[in-house]
Write an enzyme that holds these catalytic residues in place. Structure first.
Site, PDB file in Angstrom:
ATOM      1  N   TYR A 183       4.395 -12.374  -0.030  1.00 28.70           N
ATOM      2  CA  TYR A 183       3.106 -12.863  -0.534  1.00 28.70           C
ATOM      3  C   TYR A 183       3.129 -12.992  -2.050  1.00 28.70           C
ATOM      4  CZ  TYR A 183      -1.999 -13.458  -0.178  1.00 28.70           C
ATOM      5  OH  TYR A 183      -3.285 -13.953  -0.203  1.00 28.70           O
TER       6      TYR A 183
ATOM      7  N   SER B 151       7.922  -8.954   4.863  1.00 24.15           N
ATOM      8  CA  SER B 151       6.487  -8.947   4.586  1.00 24.15           C
ATOM      9  C   SER B 151       5.885 -10.288   5.014  1.00 24.15           C
ATOM     10  CB  SER B 151       6.235  -8.628   3.110  1.00 24.15           C
ATOM     11  OG  SER B 151       4.874  -8.355   2.891  1.00 24.15           O
ATOM     12  N   GLN B 152       5.262 -11.054   4.094  1.00 20.99           N
ATOM     13  CA  GLN B 152       4.779 -12.372   4.499  1.00 20.99           C
ATOM     14  C   GLN B 152       5.926 -13.209   5.064  1.00 20.99           C
ATOM     15  OE1 GLN B 152       2.005 -15.563   2.372  1.00 20.99           O
ATOM     16  NE2 GLN B 152       4.085 -15.690   1.567  1.00 20.99           N
TER      17      GLN B 152
ATOM     18  N   ASP C 164       4.405   2.799   5.833  1.00 15.37           N
ATOM     19  CA  ASP C 164       3.979   1.528   5.251  1.00 15.37           C
ATOM     20  C   ASP C 164       2.460   1.418   5.310  1.00 15.37           C
ATOM     21  OD1 ASP C 164       3.528  -1.101   4.506  1.00 15.37           O
ATOM     22  OD2 ASP C 164       5.162  -1.917   5.707  1.00 15.37           O
TER      23      ASP C 164
ATOM     24  N   HIS D  43       6.395   0.082   2.426  1.00 23.83           N
ATOM     25  CA  HIS D  43       6.549  -1.344   2.657  1.00 23.83           C
ATOM     26  C   HIS D  43       7.899  -1.870   2.175  1.00 23.83           C
ATOM     27  CE1 HIS D  43       5.078  -5.167   3.883  1.00 23.83           C
ATOM     28  NE2 HIS D  43       5.114  -5.695   2.675  1.00 23.83           N
TER      29      HIS D  43
END
Length: 315
Positions: free
Chosen positions: A89, A182-183, A268, A297
């Site tokens: 992100y 992640s994203q 996370d 994360h």
């Protein structure tokens, strides 16, 4: 951050009921079918890397919008497998030097710029505007209508990035994987659910999964964007989560068939472990997961790259 989510034994069997729209499949079939010519372009770049050939990539994404990226290949190589990489992100494609690991292992890699992102960072600058109007708060841009939601455009771009990679004559079209964290992991998962021709998917600590639990469990960014929107738009909460159901990684997972390697950090507090396991446990293809019990994360960060390359080579 201590353990805050379900215990690991419960995570391994966690299969929540996630809203799946009746027209989920037709929504995505129609979206992808409506796109025009890909028009890929590969412009050679002298990046000062004698062992890597670098190309500045442009292809037509959602609505024909030009999407930028990098393609890196081992210098002078014949057709090689390719990893299409999606970004976290707010990250843009940055510089080619940040993406050398896969080419060093003998793979091509196409790094897709995320439209409208990477505009507030010097380390990971982006080069692709979003003609759909998103410049910040991507997670809630257009959230009251799936047809206008930001991730409809981004996921369509991502599906077409695979075709762009295959269009280069030095990429082996039969050996294309998708990857991201992640994203980027959430996007890779979506592409795995929307295509049936991938060699594999590397899905690290994925974002964009089991939204309702995520926003009820953590108050960190980026999920806090949804929390704030719902707080300010009290009467639209059901509509918000109806839109998000068209983009939930759990629903994509249930349609994915390519071999997949997931990862999760049990501490996370950005993408909670239960949201990752909701997608992993729903995954229709063969999948395995690497668990990092004391990590957040960051998951395995770069320590697992060797294992990912070995996994990709073995599938």
């Amino acid at each position: 951050m201590p353990l805050f989510d379900l215990p690991l034994d419960s995570l391994r069997s966690y299969r929540p009921d996630v809203l799946t729209p009746a027209d989920f499949d037709s929504f995505w079939k129609d979206t992808l079918a409506a796109q025009g010519p890909l028009s890929p372009d590969f412009t050679p770049v002298d990046a000062g890397l004698p062992l890597v050939d670098v190309f500045d990539v442009t292809f037509a994404g959602y609505g024909g919008h030009p999407i930028r990226g990098w393609l890196l290949l081992p210098a002078g190589s014949g057709p090689v497998p390719c990893v299409v990489q999606y970004l976290g992100y707010w990250r843009g494609r940055g510089e080619p030097y940040a993406h050398l690991a896969w080419p060093a292992a003998g793979y091509a890699t196409l790094v897709m710029d995320s439209r409208g992102q990477g505009t507030t960072t010097s380390a990971y600058a982006g080069a692709t505007p979003d003609p759909g109007g998103a410049t910040h708060g991507m997670l809630t841009h257009g959230i009251l209508d799936p047809a206008g939601y930001y991730y409809r455009r981004l996921h369509t771009d991502a599906v077409r990035a695979v075709d762009a990679a295959r269009a280069h004559p030095r990429v082996d079209p039969a050996r294309v994987l998708v990857a991201g964290g992640s994203q980027g992991g959430g996007i890779a998962l979506a592409v795995a659910g929307l295509r049936d021709d991938l060699s594999g998917a590397v899905i690290d600590v994925p974002f964009l999964c089991h939204y309702r639990r995520a926003v009820e469990l953590v108050d960190n960014e980026p999920y806090a964007e949804i929390t704030r929107f719902c707080a300010a738009n009290r009467k639209e909460v059901d509509r918000v989560f109806e839109t998000l159901s068209y983009f939930d990684g759990v629903n994509f997972a249930a349609r994915a068939g390519a071999p997949a390697l997931f990862s999760v950090g049990l501490m996370d507090d950005i993408c909670p472990p239960s949201t990752v396991y909701a997608a992993f446990n729903a995954y229709a293809g063969k999948a395995e997961i690497t668990v990092h019990p004391f990590n957040g994360h960051e998951g395995g960060a770069d320590t697992t790259l060797r294992d990912k390359i070995a996994w990709a080579t073995a599938i």
